[in-house]
Design an enzyme around this catalytic site. Sequence first.
Site, PDB file in Angstrom:
ATOM      1  N   TRP B 355       0.825  -1.223   0.000  1.00 32.02           N
ATOM      2  CA  TRP B 355       0.000   0.000   0.000  1.00 32.02           C
ATOM      3  C   TRP B 355       0.852   1.263   0.000  1.00 32.02           C
ATOM      4  CZ3 TRP B 355      -1.183   3.435   4.406  1.00 32.02           C
ATOM      5  CH2 TRP B 355      -0.417   3.166   5.536  1.00 32.02           C
ATOM      6  N   GLU B 484       2.144  -1.402  12.806  1.00 28.68           N
ATOM      7  CA  GLU B 484       2.241  -2.870  12.870  1.00 28.68           C
ATOM      8  C   GLU B 484       2.840  -3.359  14.191  1.00 28.68           C
ATOM      9  OE1 GLU B 484       4.448  -3.366   9.241  1.00 28.68           O
ATOM     10  OE2 GLU B 484       2.729  -4.279   8.227  1.00 28.68           O
TER      11      GLU B 484
END
Lengths: 752, 752
Positions: B355, B484
Amino acid sequence: MQHIKRLFDIHPWKIATTSISHEDHRLQESLTSIGNGYMGMRGNYEEGYSGDTHQGTYIAGVWFPDKTRVGWWKNGYPEYFGKVINAVNFIAVDIEINGEKVDLAKMEPKDFYLELDMQTGVLTRRYTVEINGVLSTLEFTRFLSLATKELSVQKINVKTDKPANIKLTSKLDGNVHNLDANYDEQFWIEKSVGNTPFPYITSETLPNNFGVEQFSVTAMAKTTTSPEVNSITSTEKLACKEVFVFENETEVTLFKNTVIITSRDVAEENHVAAAEEILLPSVEKGFEALLAEQIDEWAKRWEMADVTISGDDSAQQGIRFNLFQLFATYYGEDERLNIGPKGFTGEKYGGATYWDTEAYAVPLYLALTDTSVTRNLLKYRHNQLPQAQHNARQQGLKGALYPMVTFTGVECHNEWEITFEEIHRNGAIPYAIYNYTNYTGDTSYVENEGLEVLVEVARFWACRVHFSKRAGKYMIHGVTGPNEYENNINNNWYTNTIASWVLRYTSEMLEKFPREDLGVTADEVKKWQDIVDNMYYPKDEELGVFVQHDTFLDKDLMSVSQLDPSNLPLNQNWSWDKILRSCFIKQADVLQGIYFFGNEYTIEEKKKNFDFYEPMTVHESSLSPSIHAILAAELGMEEKAVEMYERTARLDLDNYNNDTDDGLHITSMTGSWLAIVQGFAQMKTWNETLSFAPFKPKTWNSYAFHINYRGRLLAIEVTDKVTVTLKQGAALEIELYGEKVLVENSFCVKTK
Amino acid sequence: MQHIKRLFDIHPWKIATTSISHEDHRLQESLTSIGNGYMGMRGNYEEGYSGDTHQGTYIAGVWFPDKTRVGWWKNGYPEYFGKVINAVNFIAVDIEINGEKVDLAKMEPKDFYLELDMQTGVLTRRYTVEINGVLSTLEFTRFLSLATKELSVQKINVKTDKPANIKLTSKLDGNVHNLDANYDEQFWIEKSVGNTPFPYITSETLPNNFGVEQFSVTAMAKTTTSPEVNSITSTEKLACKEVFVFENETEVTLFKNTVIITSRDVAEENHVAAAEEILLPSVEKGFEALLAEQIDEWAKRWEMADVTISGDDSAQQGIRFNLFQLFATYYGEDERLNIGPKGFTGEKYGGATYWDTEAYAVPLYLALTDTSVTRNLLKYRHNQLPQAQHNARQQGLKGALYPMVTFTGVECHNEWEITFEEIHRNGAIPYAIYNYTNYTGDTSYVENEGLEVLVEVARFWACRVHFSKRAGKYMIHGVTGPNEYENNINNNWYTNTIASWVLRYTSEMLEKFPREDLGVTADEVKKWQDIVDNMYYPKDEELGVFVQHDTFLDKDLMSVSQLDPSNLPLNQNWSWDKILRSCFIKQADVLQGIYFFGNEYTIEEKKKNFDFYEPMTVHESSLSPSIHAILAAELGMEEKAVEMYERTARLDLDNYNNDTDDGLHITSMTGSWLAIVQGFAQMKTWNETLSFAPFKPKTWNSYAFHINYRGRLLAIEVTDKVTVTLKQGAALEIELYGEKVLVENSFCVKTK
């Protein structure tokens, strides 16, 4: 609702059938597994089977670190996944009649009969096949000796309706693969193959890069026949064969005794001598004498442990099957061993040690075997304390973290959500120490090895919690609870509860049995107390339930009955993320805590939580139904309790979870016993008092079981009366339906 | 705080050094990588290097599905991990002088000089070594042609201070391995090796079990020398060599032109002919003419894209390095390609499409290249819509889910917490469609391909949310946000925000550009609206911040500055679970959403969130500092903005994250440009209006950049004045510090 598949007839003592199941051959193999604690095997056919089969022979404590990689490695991920490995196939005997190999995948047998006798641990099979006009009747008998753990005993009889040429090839075959292997590697290499004094092969596990011990295994067989003929032996890579040829015979019998020696017990250079030393006397003793020993040994076990159910042979068969397979897996002789979830019946789950042992198996072994058996299970963990400390260090934490999956004490499973997060196992291990001590009254373990474990585990928990300034409470974030259908959750009620209990129990034991050598400071104990006093337990006052974890109630809550049944089992139909997001519970989670600490919650609390969680539970862990059976029984929900009992008792026999083809659910087999004894009979041992409050399921005429408790052997029979009989030991005060009674000989009250 | 390692001198246009870095050889190789969008390579030495090296040559779109296994497979886990693969080494030329092989790992060079000229994309290296009493000066020049994408051009000059025997061995070597390979497999097999008309080798990727295309790659080289000598060619497995021997020479020059053809463009049987067709004219053209073309092509790119910074050569070098490497990786010629996180400089992260492209690269390519370049990036996703639908089906969901990591559109990363849960990527892809449409004013894409993507993504989100009866709100459970360092969280503010935005934007576009063929029902649109109206956004009124996810505020909140610096970077020092439990943020998460939708939040909201989250952010994703730089600039925090700019601009040149030895952080290189243009110059395009509100960092004299906007080329220079000059195209109304101004020729205001 669930899929049921029943391959074997109902019989109180036997697993028997007259049908050969080609479609469910693996399931049939699983259900006819045998073992003797030292080794075991699936119900593979001696003569081979070219159809779908899962060949599996397993030797306790012999394993391999299989390579495994996820996408991106992170600090602390274990490098390998330890697994039990399929070892040398030593039962094989090829049979040729008039030049044609017998293979039931290609022939239609008549009078097929397959039987596992649970009373004796003997597996037999017979059938008749027509081969080129000759009707041949074959009968196979085998058992793994309880009297001599290294010994396998086989007898094969072949009868023909007219003289025929019969060729029997007795094999030791090390060319075996694991079904559970990430990359289809063969885990074995040959060390030596020979035939002096008898055919043998020695194979060794592959070298590995992880510093894990390599195991060598020697199988040596002495095969004799009647009539006697000369045999020809030959060897090839990882295998040897001994061929017996009979010309124009109508009956031939073969006896094969095999001894297995491993480097766990004997240095490899001495394997051949050690095998011979065991093998020769066994051959001299002969089949019938070995069989008599076997019957005798199993009889002793059953005498202490049997559960009888009158009026429901299906239930009777279920509980006996479970006890049989448990004892075939583990009977406490070797403190280096533990109870793998598949025992000797398959390879799934790596086959190592799980918290199942402490949570589900210890209560059963406490009641059904000598105290030393459970003590060995506890020692196993104590022996692995340094490795548990290593595991905690890997996570940057103090104290000791027992592994989720292990052979050596070092974590050997590499999914972070299990390895790093399913830390509630570090509560079950102390709980087993409590359980042993409370049940037996023997404090010598907790005073010595026990406190060494407890203190290190307490230090882990004290380091693993954090203080939330916003809530003013201690919390435990990032865990996976017993319900593995969620993970990386915060404040799992069960985990917070058992963590806090560990700190409390450790402090209590330390006070009772001071151990200055452990260096526990006053500050440490104070900190533990502060955590106990200020632990956060998610609770919903409106619903009156303990909340599984912080955001559980935000889920789309619904009952399993609202799901279209085609979704079940979820783990075979839904993607992993969908399962994780759902409200559906794999196994008892909050209810597991309520079970462990049953004396700390009111009946109303228990009922509210049971009513809330049970409808969302899919029981896709085999460990789930038993806990629900016990609680349902306590709550007077007889129908639910019996339903859950049936599910745990016949989980494998009826293949409830549609996965028994992989092997039996060994560790959850304790569940059926727990359901009867802790459930239907409501046996409890809170505060060092043995108590019962039995009910009898409507469909049963009666049930009875034995309990080994503090030097006594008690027999409990429940009909419309409850009779407690003291079979051995001194008089004992117990509680029956809340009333104290002294059991001197036999005591009887009406069932409530 | 962070580790800084600077191997190259500060220079506005060059990456140059006079030091050979044996200890940081891989880092030096990474920083001297070159590429031309079709292929690229690390700064490996032509003559070989027997010290620590990471040999890497990569060809765009050529990849391999590497095998990967976690402990227990679950439904929906991808079976393989796709990765870019190290391909044939075609630059190798062994050099022997008087029988001794030149190898800088074993010799101490004098006058070492290594230079990557960013203005031209030419890599040169020269040094002098003494070999058996002969002083030899070697000079290497190479570039990958922008004019002819399949062509690599090399020149090697050897001079000696006395006549010597010089042996040059020009090689094509397919015996290469991936550094990133789970089990050290060689991913290549030989298809053919030959020397007619010139030495060539064709290798093919290994067969695989996943149905993934195998790629074949042919490298053909024409090597000439001055003086001319006869050469001897020979072949061996996966390699061929051409040897030139010069006796008693004092100067020798070698020219090597190599052409790479792949099965992506040409059927394998035509590779040799296709290579010859390109190779021959290049040889005729000659080195100097090819070099002139190269200089010209790079000049055109710089003309549209250059950013100049006066008064800070370190900053100047940083931005140019980033633009150079970005354009060397991707310049939009091939709509089947995308921008891998390591480009052609390494193998980490599999090298596929992330992305990053939509979130970080699209804004830069929109402003610095022809509109068609960005359109190709959008088309890439449209072409992969069927695969995105497949990904959604794998999860049991409707619509389309674009993958987290991919080459083909099918998810090829197998960590469930990324694959299944980091679904916010399915917002960035629609955002890029919005961005393109809003920036260019060209609605033709959204009307056609765009809406096809938007509707399917909207359907995914509408299916992925659930309604929490307790909260009366729609929620998104079980996600991983841009940060993350947490995963499987509930109600990530960023994810909920972008999901809701997708539903809103899709509805708007559908209303504006009706597409009956897409079958969107009124009920569907109504449902989308209901989700938009009732989406849950975690917010803390007291702190005045959007909350990263449901239980973030329960964490042990602290700032990075409270950590002992020895803990940093966390990902190299902490176990994964510890990172997950901590409050520390890998990259902008809430702030990423505030950046994307900057026109929807007040300055006060922005400030409160920035002040709350930034101190907890460790920026261990290279994508993090730029977003912080932009927001800090908007909030007037000049010092923080400049600090963050420096970190993004010189992330690789100064090896901030101590991991550039693995390769450059290509996709995050856009960050330094974003920081200057969207940060310092505050360029915005909300509501189709181009606006600026520049400030000039104190330490800079001035900075200037170009913007391609709706057919105009604008030059913006910021000193103590802001000058906007229209270099091409029609007059344009823009906003400068909130005032509308018409730019016809040049417009100038004082900097505020």
